[in-house]
Design a protein around this motif. Structure first.
Motif, mmCIF file in Angstrom:
data_model
loop_
_atom_site.group_PDB
_atom_site.id
_atom_site.type_symbol
_atom_site.label_atom_id
_atom_site.label_comp_id
_atom_site.label_asym_id
_atom_site.label_seq_id
_atom_site.Cartn_x
_atom_site.Cartn_y
_atom_site.Cartn_z
ATOM 1 N N GLY A 131 -6.608 -10.336 7.634
ATOM 2 C CA GLY A 131 -5.660 -9.298 8.606
ATOM 3 C C GLY A 131 -4.650 -9.151 8.144
ATOM 4 N N GLU A 132 -3.713 -8.901 7.163
ATOM 5 C CA GLU A 132 -2.827 -8.131 6.684
ATOM 6 C C GLU A 132 -2.833 -7.441 5.630
ATOM 7 N N THR A 133 -3.912 -6.951 4.991
ATOM 8 C CA THR A 133 -4.850 -6.291 3.405
ATOM 9 C C THR A 133 -5.154 -5.191 4.158
ATOM 10 N N ARG A 134 -3.824 -4.146 3.387
ATOM 11 C CA ARG A 134 -4.471 -3.000 3.507
ATOM 12 C C ARG A 134 -5.160 -2.243 2.621
ATOM 13 N N VAL A 135 -5.782 -1.303 3.206
ATOM 14 C CA VAL A 135 -6.814 -0.644 2.325
ATOM 15 C C VAL A 135 -6.729 1.162 2.404
ATOM 16 N N LEU A 136 -6.428 1.519 1.105
ATOM 17 C CA LEU A 136 -5.694 2.959 1.381
ATOM 18 C C LEU A 136 -7.499 4.257 0.650
ATOM 19 N N VAL A 137 -7.542 4.987 1.520
ATOM 20 C CA VAL A 137 -9.504 5.836 0.445
ATOM 21 C C VAL A 137 -8.987 6.461 1.127
ATOM 22 N N ALA A 157 0.395 -1.266 0.152
ATOM 23 C CA ALA A 157 -0.067 -0.142 0.423
ATOM 24 C C ALA A 157 0.913 1.294 0.358
ATOM 25 N N THR A 158 1.011 2.297 -1.049
ATOM 26 C CA THR A 158 1.419 3.356 -1.128
ATOM 27 C C THR A 158 0.687 4.322 -1.964
#
Length: 198
Positions: free
Chosen positions: A125-131, A98-99
């Motif tokens: 658990g280690e999934t990232r979301v940028l929003v 995620a960046t």
């Protein structure tokens, strides 16, 4: 492949197709797509927005220390006739993190980073979301939205008028066609009042 979709056979055309995308997973390197198919897509009932679609496969030379190896990946990109709210969905991966650099038009302070554990369960658990909009998070980051067969486990990003989904491996064209339809339907779940950076 659908009769009205066409493959792009020449190197220059495949390189031009790759250059339409920015950020992960296509940034860096002078590699053209290995295979590209382009066409138009509408909703399953023939109604809805008409969008450009591109199915693609790519082989990157991936460097790890002093050695390199081929990293094969594939995905789809859709171009909508309207802007989409920015969101990135990043399952755990050594290749794609995620960046905010994936969203060059959005000021960094507008992007929030969350984990998907509370919305999708322990397997994320280690999934990232940028929003940039919590309503967009609520609309898309839920099992009934992202649990579709071809979307499941893939990275995805909405930015500008582009939606892109990808994963490691060269998926078969039929599966990429199904992925294109699932991504189209996912975008249909967005709240219409949401725009870039809202």
């Amino acid at each position: 492949m659908r009769a009205d979709w066409r493959a792009v056979p020449d190197f220059k055309g495949r390189m031009s197709a790759k250059n339409r995308l920015h950020g992960q997973p296509v940034n860096g390197g002078g590699h053209a797509f290995d295979h590209v198919t382009v066409g138009l897509l509408t909703g399953p009932d023939g109604g809805g927005e008409r969008v450009e679609v591109m199915l693609w496969q790519l082989t990157h030379a991936y460097w790890s220390g002093r050695s390199s190896y081929d990293l094969r990946l594939s995905g789809v990109a859709l171009w909508f006739p309207r802007p989409l709210p920015p969101i990135g969905f990043y399952p755990m991966s050594e290749y794609w993190k995620a960046t905010p650099r994936d969203f060059p038009a959005i000021p960094k302070h507008l992007l929030q980073e969350y984990d998907a554990l509370s919305a999708l369960g322990p397997q994320h658990g280690e999934t990232r979301v940028l929003v940039a909009d919590d309503l967009v998070f609520s609309a898309l980051i839920r099992p009934e939205a992202l649990g579709r067969p071809q979307l499941s486990g893939r990275h995805l990003r909405l930015d500008g008028n582009t939606a892109i989904a990808w994963s490691k491996g060269h998926a078969a064209p039929k599966l990429l066609e199904e992925l294109a339809m699932e991504l189209y339907e996912l975008v249909g779940l967005l709240p219409r009042s949401s725009g870039p950076g809202s």
